[in-house]
Design a protein around this motif. Structure first.
Motif, PDB file in Angstrom:
ATOM      1  N   GLU A 112     -90.195  26.494 -13.825  1.00 33.34           N
ATOM      2  CA  GLU A 112     -90.047  25.047 -13.635  1.00 33.34           C
ATOM      3  C   GLU A 112     -89.404  24.685 -12.295  1.00 33.34           C
ATOM      4  O   GLU A 112     -89.449  23.537 -11.875  1.00 33.34           O
ATOM      5  N   TYR A 167     -90.938  22.744  -9.348  1.00 33.78           N
ATOM      6  CA  TYR A 167     -90.738  21.286  -9.199  1.00 33.78           C
ATOM      7  C   TYR A 167     -90.168  20.958  -7.822  1.00 33.78           C
ATOM      8  O   TYR A 167     -90.582  19.984  -7.178  1.00 33.78           O
ATOM      9  N   PRO A 205     -82.849  22.175 -13.135  1.00 30.17           N
ATOM     10  CA  PRO A 205     -83.959  21.819 -14.009  1.00 30.17           C
ATOM     11  C   PRO A 205     -83.526  21.488 -15.445  1.00 30.17           C
ATOM     12  O   PRO A 205     -84.251  20.812 -16.169  1.00 30.17           O
ATOM     13  N   THR A 250     -90.407  14.285 -13.775  1.00 25.12           N
ATOM     14  CA  THR A 250     -91.593  14.707 -13.028  1.00 25.12           C
ATOM     15  C   THR A 250     -91.459  14.193 -11.595  1.00 25.12           C
ATOM     16  O   THR A 250     -90.715  13.235 -11.349  1.00 25.12           O
ATOM     17  N   VAL A 251     -92.222  14.808 -10.693  1.00 25.90           N
ATOM     18  CA  VAL A 251     -92.092  14.422  -9.284  1.00 25.90           C
ATOM     19  C   VAL A 251     -92.362  12.928  -9.075  1.00 25.90           C
ATOM     20  O   VAL A 251     -91.501  12.221  -8.523  1.00 25.90           O
TER      21      VAL A 251
END
Ligand code: FS2
Ligand code: SF4
Length: 538
Positions: free
Chosen positions: A398, A401, A501, A526-527
């Motif tokens: 993750e 990200y 994260p 989320t981005v």
């Protein structure tokens, strides 16, 4: 065992049957025992009645407490025998103080056997704190103290000390056994952030012994000689090794958090300091086999090594790994690196990882020297936003990200970074804004201090508060130094920090609620969503 001090803790709850990091149940129990007795020392030191006959000079004890607590930080020391020695020494220091009526068990506890330590419910680990909020707040404080000890020990070896910081470490440790309300414990956690700012400043000034960092291009290729790879954060170890390898036909390379050394003028003078090899700690197993030579761990992060390079691991300072050669400090503060140099001479030169070059050295002095240009770019709308993406790297998928977030940033956004988190995006070729690199890397995680100074100075120059700057925080954490840096930011009044994260597993619902309500702390998602939340427009 029960350990939940790092971001990779099992199921984001706690490691109970061996650590995800590779720490064994037994070593974890030894670490708990050391922490327990360190709190006993602190309690006895703080709660002595007036006129009690206490040790006259505690400077050796203070150095010991700092080193031992640092050794329990994630990925520092996996060697049970070292913790056994720490435990015995801690008991001796504690017992040099007179007993106090009604003192807690930590003030008199002496394990009679190894089994007394390696037990599941001996009442010495953090789970023995029954109230979930009390446990959560003390855990946060203890983790911050570990980070503080790590940074303090680096400053101390460079001759910079501050009794106020040491006193706070004792105060924090002793608080484990004191009666405090939720508010009082929360205030102690915030105080750790304030003291954390002092320790970061102390280390910043200590590192100036090697000159003020300059924005520097760092070679990531290899030379023809065999090499020694130096990882961790301790610049003094690197310096001593460079002196001892001069003219020996052995090259030296930095790894991970040691990258910043290339930006200090004192280190630029060594032609055999060839460059930086590899990326962050999380990629050790993939990158170290091809280095071919010995690897010196001056601090975390140590990943338990596979057989391919196990025999080439050397440790020093608080670091330890079973059967690795440990290079101790001599009474005069020097170290003898001849064993690692002899090992290097028998090894092949490193194989090029072909990673491309890196830029580092954007500490507060270097960036503030560019302040007029930066301010002009802000005023002309060429720089629209700064985002602090400091912190740690880690092994989990993750963390991609952070690469995606950096890639998705509009071209008029500058990333301010420090710590090993940067290896997620410092090779992306994000370019510059009229000559100002879009990734400004201040250096190690402790150099997050620089990012705060830069923000404060920019705010001053623009006549606004830090909170009014076009500045956001999207921090990646992994271990306890990052917890300290996070608390430093809160103590400095920085609001709406995004952290990921995962949130620290030690946060109880009430403690998390306090962080959200009072400071606007938010987990990353989320981005695209996070870009919106942080006010970064495309
Ligand atoms: Fe990175 Fe590891 Fe710097 Fe942390 S090398 S995660 O302990 O200290 O950041
Ligand atoms: Fe688990 Fe992290 Fe503790 Fe290691 S340091 S035992 S991975 S919580």
């Amino acid at each position: 065992m029960f350990c939940q001090q790092c971001e990779e803790t099992a199921r984001n709850l706690g490691c109970t049957a061996g650590g995800v990091c590779g720490k064994s149940n037994d070593t974890a129990c030894y670490q708990d025992a050391v922490n327990f007795v360190l709190s006993g020392i602190a309690y006895r030191r703080i709660h002595q009645p007036k006129g009690a006959k206490i040790p006259a000079n505690t400077s050796a004890q203070d150095t010991f407490v700092v080193e031992a607590l640092f050794a329990t930080l994630t990925n520092v020391n996996f060697d049970e025998s070292r913790f056994d020695a720490y435990l015995k020494k801690a008991i001796a220091y504690r017992d040099a103080y007179p007993q106090i009526p009604g003192e807690p068990k930590a003030c008199s506890w002496v394990p009679k056997s190894r089994e007394d330590i390696i037990i599941l419910d001996g009442g010495i680990g953090l789970l023995s704190i029954e109230d979930p909020n009390e446990r959560s707040l003390f855990s946060l404080l203890l983790f911050a103290l570990k980070g503080m000890c790590a940074y303090y020990s680096h400053a101390e070896v460079l001759g910079k000390t501050d009794p106020a910081i040491v006193n706070f470490i004792y105060k924090g440790l002793a608080s484990r056994f004191e009666k405090h309300s939720f508010g009082e414990r929360a205030a102690l956690v915030m105080e750790s952030g304030k003291v954390g700012a002092q320790v970061l400043a102390l280390l910043d000034s200590a590192n100036k012994r090697y000159g003020v960092t300059e924005i520097t291009n760092v070679n990531c290729g290899v030379g023809k000689n065999p090499g020694i790879l130096v990882t961790g954060h301790d610049l003094k170890d690197l310096y001593m090794l460079l002196r001892q390898t001069e003219g020996k036909g052995v090259d030296v390379y930095t790894h991970g958090e040691m990258l910043i050394a290339h930006a200090h003028p004192c280190f630029k003078k060594f032609p055999h300091l060839i460059g930086n090899y590899g990326t962050s700690w999380a990629n050790q197993k993939a990158e170290f086999p091809s280095f071919n030579g010995p690897i010196l761990f001056t601090t975390n992060c140590l990943v338990p090594p596979p057989d391919t390079y196990k025999g080439r691991i050397y440790t020093t300072g608080s670091v330890g790994f079973p059967n690795a050669v440990h290079i101790p400090e001599k009474p005069d503060g020097s170290k003898d690196f001849s064993s690692i140099i002899a090992c290097a001479k028998k090894c092949d030169p490193p194989k090029d990882l072909e990673c491309g070059d890196l830029v580092t050295g954007a500490g507060h002095d270097a960036v503030l020297a560019l302040a007029p240009k930066v301010l002009d770019l802000v005023k002309r709308g060429k720089i629209k936003h700064f985002v602090v993406m400091a912190g740690c790297d880690g092994r989990h998928k993750e963390r991609a990200y952070y690469t995606e977030f950096a890639k998705a940033l509009p071209k008029d956004v500058i990333i301010l970074t420090a710590g090993c988190a940067k290896y997620r995006y410092n090779r992306l070729g994000l370019g510059d804004i009229e000559g100002i690199p879009r990734v400004l890397d201040a250096g190690q995680c402790n150099d997050s201090y620089s990012l705060v100074v830069i923000a404060q100075e920019l705010a001053k120059a623009l006549g606004v508060e830090v909170g009014e700057l076009p500045l956001s925080f999207n921090i990646a954490w992994y271990e306890q130094k990052a917890i300290l840096v996070f608390l430093v930011l809160l103590a400095l009044g920085i609001k709406n920090i995004m952290i990921g994260p995962n949130l620290p597993a030690c946060l109880s619902p009430d403690v998390l609620n306090m962080l959200v309500k009072e400071f606007g702390v938010q987990p990353n998602t989320t981005v695209p969503e996070d870009m919106k939340k942080l006010g970064i427009t495309r």
